[in-house]
Design a protein around this motif. Structure first.
Motif, PDB file in Angstrom:
ATOM      1  N   LYS A   7       0.939  -1.112  -0.082  1.00 18.25           N
ATOM      2  CA  LYS A   7      -0.013  -0.132  -0.044  1.00 18.25           C
ATOM      3  C   LYS A   7       0.887   1.227   0.144  1.00 18.25           C
ATOM      4  O   LYS A   7       1.934   1.365   0.839  1.00 18.25           O
ATOM      5  CB  LYS A   7      -0.705   0.093   1.092  1.00 18.25           C
ATOM      6  N   GLY A   9       0.839   5.252   0.486  1.00 20.55           N
ATOM      7  CA  GLY A   9      -0.066   6.651   0.810  1.00 20.55           C
ATOM      8  C   GLY A   9       0.361   7.834  -0.327  1.00 20.55           C
ATOM      9  O   GLY A   9       1.127   7.840  -0.875  1.00 20.55           O
ATOM     10  N   GLY A  10      -0.700   8.724   0.175  1.00 21.11           N
ATOM     11  CA  GLY A  10      -0.740   9.811  -0.501  1.00 21.11           C
ATOM     12  C   GLY A  10       0.685  10.679  -0.978  1.00 21.11           C
ATOM     13  O   GLY A  10       1.044  11.126  -1.894  1.00 21.11           O
ATOM     14  N   THR A 174       4.982   4.509   3.555  1.00 19.30           N
ATOM     15  CA  THR A 174       4.494   5.751   3.819  1.00 19.30           C
ATOM     16  C   THR A 174       5.823   6.668   3.803  1.00 19.30           C
ATOM     17  O   THR A 174       6.741   6.319   3.244  1.00 19.30           O
ATOM     18  CB  THR A 174       3.676   5.721   5.322  1.00 19.30           C
ATOM     19  N   ASP A 175       5.241   7.928   4.568  1.00 18.91           N
ATOM     20  CA  ASP A 175       6.614   8.907   4.389  1.00 18.91           C
ATOM     21  C   ASP A 175       7.631   8.832   5.502  1.00 18.91           C
ATOM     22  O   ASP A 175       8.259   9.699   5.700  1.00 18.91           O
ATOM     23  CB  ASP A 175       5.974  10.262   4.026  1.00 18.91           C
ATOM     24  N   TYR A 180       6.774   5.022  15.202  1.00 20.76           N
ATOM     25  CA  TYR A 180       7.687   5.585  16.207  1.00 20.76           C
ATOM     26  C   TYR A 180       7.061   5.917  17.573  1.00 20.76           C
ATOM     27  O   TYR A 180       5.692   5.567  17.620  1.00 20.76           O
ATOM     28  CB  TYR A 180       8.277   7.055  15.641  1.00 20.76           C
ATOM     29  N   ASP A 183       4.993  10.869  17.257  1.00 16.71           N
ATOM     30  CA  ASP A 183       5.118  11.599  15.850  1.00 16.71           C
ATOM     31  C   ASP A 183       6.321  12.324  15.575  1.00 16.71           C
ATOM     32  O   ASP A 183       6.734  13.079  16.310  1.00 16.71           O
ATOM     33  CB  ASP A 183       3.890  12.482  15.625  1.00 16.71           C
ATOM     34  N   ARG A 185       7.475  13.932  13.634  1.00 14.04           N
ATOM     35  CA  ARG A 185       7.652  15.430  13.135  1.00 14.04           C
ATOM     36  C   ARG A 185       7.399  16.385  14.094  1.00 14.04           C
ATOM     37  O   ARG A 185       7.680  17.404  13.885  1.00 14.04           O
ATOM     38  CB  ARG A 185       6.476  15.701  11.967  1.00 14.04           C
TER      39      ARG A 185
HETATM   40  P1  ADP Z   1       0.017   8.206   4.304  1.00 20.59           P
HETATM   41  O1  ADP Z   1      -0.445   9.422   3.473  1.00 20.59           O
HETATM   42  O2  ADP Z   1       1.109   7.211   3.678  1.00 20.59           O
HETATM   43  O3  ADP Z   1      -1.234   7.365   4.568  1.00 20.59           O
HETATM   44  P2  ADP Z   1       0.009   9.393   6.599  1.00 20.59           P
HETATM   45  O4  ADP Z   1       0.038  11.051   6.828  1.00 20.59           O
HETATM   46  O5  ADP Z   1      -1.488   9.024   6.721  1.00 20.59           O
HETATM   47  O6  ADP Z   1       0.584   8.824   5.574  1.00 20.59           O
HETATM   48  O7  ADP Z   1       0.571   8.914   7.982  1.00 20.59           O
HETATM   49  C1  ADP Z   1       2.088   9.049   8.157  1.00 20.59           C
HETATM   50  C2  ADP Z   1       2.239  10.270   9.078  1.00 20.59           C
HETATM   51  O8  ADP Z   1       1.775   9.734  10.535  1.00 20.59           O
HETATM   52  C3  ADP Z   1       3.692  10.649   9.419  1.00 20.59           C
HETATM   53  O9  ADP Z   1       4.195  11.372   8.455  1.00 20.59           O
HETATM   54  C4  ADP Z   1       3.885  11.097  10.681  1.00 20.59           C
HETATM   55  O10 ADP Z   1       3.684  12.363  10.897  1.00 20.59           O
HETATM   56  C5  ADP Z   1       2.578  10.608  11.273  1.00 20.59           C
HETATM   57  N1  ADP Z   1       2.572  10.276  12.600  1.00 20.59           N
HETATM   58  C6  ADP Z   1       1.926  10.177  13.570  1.00 20.59           C
HETATM   59  N2  ADP Z   1       2.392   9.633  14.809  1.00 20.59           N
HETATM   60  C7  ADP Z   1       3.055   8.493  14.370  1.00 20.59           C
HETATM   61  C8  ADP Z   1       3.871   7.408  15.080  1.00 20.59           C
HETATM   62  N3  ADP Z   1       3.673   7.167  16.436  1.00 20.59           N
HETATM   63  N4  ADP Z   1       4.821   6.809  14.317  1.00 20.59           N
HETATM   64  C9  ADP Z   1       5.175   7.479  12.572  1.00 20.59           C
HETATM   65  N5  ADP Z   1       4.364   8.346  12.118  1.00 20.59           N
HETATM   66  C10 ADP Z   1       3.367   9.011  13.047  1.00 20.59           C
END
Ligand code: ADP
Ligand code: ASP
Ligand code: MG
Length: 412
Positions: A7, A9-10, A174-175, A180, A183, A185
């Motif tokens: 899969k 993501g965006g 994903t990105d 983690y 988050d 970021r």
């Molecule tokens: P996608 O578009 O690939 O579905 P999302 O934006 O929905 O990606 O999810 C990925 C994002 O989730 C990461 O960029 C990160 O900022 C956020 N995120 C929040 N909590 C966590 C975490 N515990 N571990 C990893 N990423 C996290």
């Protein structure tokens, strides 16, 4: 041949170059001998744009038509990826939700998958094709209309398809390169986890870690789908495995607190000077439940004068206006003096199965937050998590403070 779901993501399909990069990941797995089903999201930002158009078209729109609009983003990326794969000499075709078919219930915009007959995908694999499937969408069982699975729903599409076709694994690209401790970021010291237990991941997802949609974790747990979160930005020829979502028993190193999640999608409602007598809570929360408003944290003060008290609760930010209206309509029956609301609040939660066997975990957090001058507006606790409601402005400070308090800065 073994089967695999991948899969993306965006952000991973945000432009043609990235779609070409995705195709290289797919080719690697095809070359390794897998039948591959790829699930794609819309290009990043696309779904937000489509949602905004619906709202602009009419403030109260039909959810079935909303689904017809917002599902279109995934249609574009599945077609584009199939084109790129074909250009690389791979047999591939796109599949929309209704073509697979991914059959859902009738709950437009928040539909749940009811069934995925695998015959079409079986035939596609038998023909040597890569099946490129639009995530996030399906077709309703009774009315045959397009339905979407709620924001972030492509994760759920992927895991459900993996279960339906008995895939060896479901890789969620994903990105970030895994799940983690919080988050990454927001807290730069966040650490990647090699493994995370289903229960903890469920809590993290439902408390705001949007890395996986909650329902995808549920399905992965129920169907025993081996699910990894990994990065599409790794070199396609030398990728890392990422984080495995698995049974708690598979995890050797256990922390008391595994992760910290936060949700900005919260609003606080305080009802001032409510009569302190039996039946008041029912008079308040009954109408809110009838209006389908999900109430989360509830705080009721002990009455100081024996006659009136204050009640505070939280609900999703999107429901705040409706909650206010419901309560004002019930003002006469409930009997209160004033209603105060706040939407610049954040619910911060600490999650860990270790809390079952350790006392005083939350108390340490309350002290640490107090030391930083952060006021706690409401608290809830349960077996493996506790949450505090704080001013949104303190989100980063609070997350970083608790992250180091529980030793996560140096977690393995
Ligand atoms: P996608 O578009 O690939 O579905 P999302 O934006 O929905 O990606 O999810 C990925 C994002 O989730 C990461 O960029 C990160 O900022 C956020 N995120 C929040 N909590 C966590 C975490 N515990 N571990 C990893 N990423 C996290
Ligand atoms: N495109 C949809 C969304 O943005 C689904 C997804 O990305 O998982 O919510
Ligand atoms: Mg997502």
């Amino acid at each position: 041949m073994p089967r695999l779901v991948m899969k993306f993501g965006g952000t991973s399909v945000a432009n043609i170059d990235r779609i070409k990069n995705v195709a290289r990941h797919v080719k690697r797995e095809v070359d390794a001998g897998y039948h591959v089903a790829v699930v794609v999201s819309a290009m990043s930002g696309k779904t937000n744009e489509l949602v905004a158009w619906c709202k602009e078209a009419a403030p109260f729109y039909d959810h079935a038509e909303y689904d017809a609009v917002v599902a279109s983003g995934e249609q574009v990326t599945s077609g584009l990826l199939a084109i790129v794969l074909n250009s690389m000499g791979l047999k591939a075709r796109s599949w929309q939700g209704w073509q697979v078919p991914i059959i859902t219930d009738e709950a437009h915009s928040v539909a749940r998958i009811a069934d995925i007959p695998s015959a079409n995908l079986d035939a596609s694999f038998a023909a040597g094709e890569v099946a490129v499937i639009s995530g996030f969408q399906g077709v309703t069982r009774d009315t045959g209309r397009i339905a979407t699975l709620g924001r972030g729903g492509s994760d759920t599409s992927a895991v459900a398809i993996a279960a339906a076709i008995h895939a060896e694994r479901c890789d969620i690209y994903t990105d970030v390169d895994g799940v983690y401790t919080t988050d990454p970021r927001v807290v730069p010291k966040a650490k990647r986890l090699d493994k995370v237990g289903f229960e903890e991941m469920l809590e993290m997802a439902s408390l705001g870690s949007k890395v996986l949609q909650v329902r995808s974790v549920e399905l992965s747990m129920i169907h025993g789908v081996r699910t990894y979160v990994r990065s599409s930005f790794d070199d396609p020829d030398n990728p890392q495995l990422g984080t495995l979502i698995c049974d708690e028993e598979e995890i050797v190193e256990k922390q008391v607190v595994t992760g910290i999640a936060f949700s900005k999608d919260e609003a606080q409602v305080s009802i001032r000077a409510v009569a302190d007598k039996p039946g008041v809570a029912a008079a308040i929360f009954g109408p809110l439940a009838e209006a389908n408003i999900n109430v989360d944290m509830i705080v009721q003060n002990v009455s100081s004068d024996g006659a009136t008290t204050d009640i505070t609760f939280t609900c999703p930010g999107a429901d705040l206006e409706r909650a206010r209206r419901v309560l004002m309509d019930a003002k006469h029956t409930v009997g209160f003096k004033a209603l105060e609301t706040a939407s610049d609040v954040v619910k911060l939660s600490c999650i860990g199965v270790g809390m079952r066997s350790h006392a005083g975990v939350a108390a340490k957090a309350f002290q640490a937050l107090a030391d930083k001058g952060i006021n706690i507006r409401a608290i809830t606790t349960s077996e493996i998590k506790f949450s505090v409601l704080i001013d949104a402005a303190y989100t980063e400070l609070a997350a970083r403070t608790l992250h180091s308090l529980y030793g996560l800065d140096k977690a393995a």
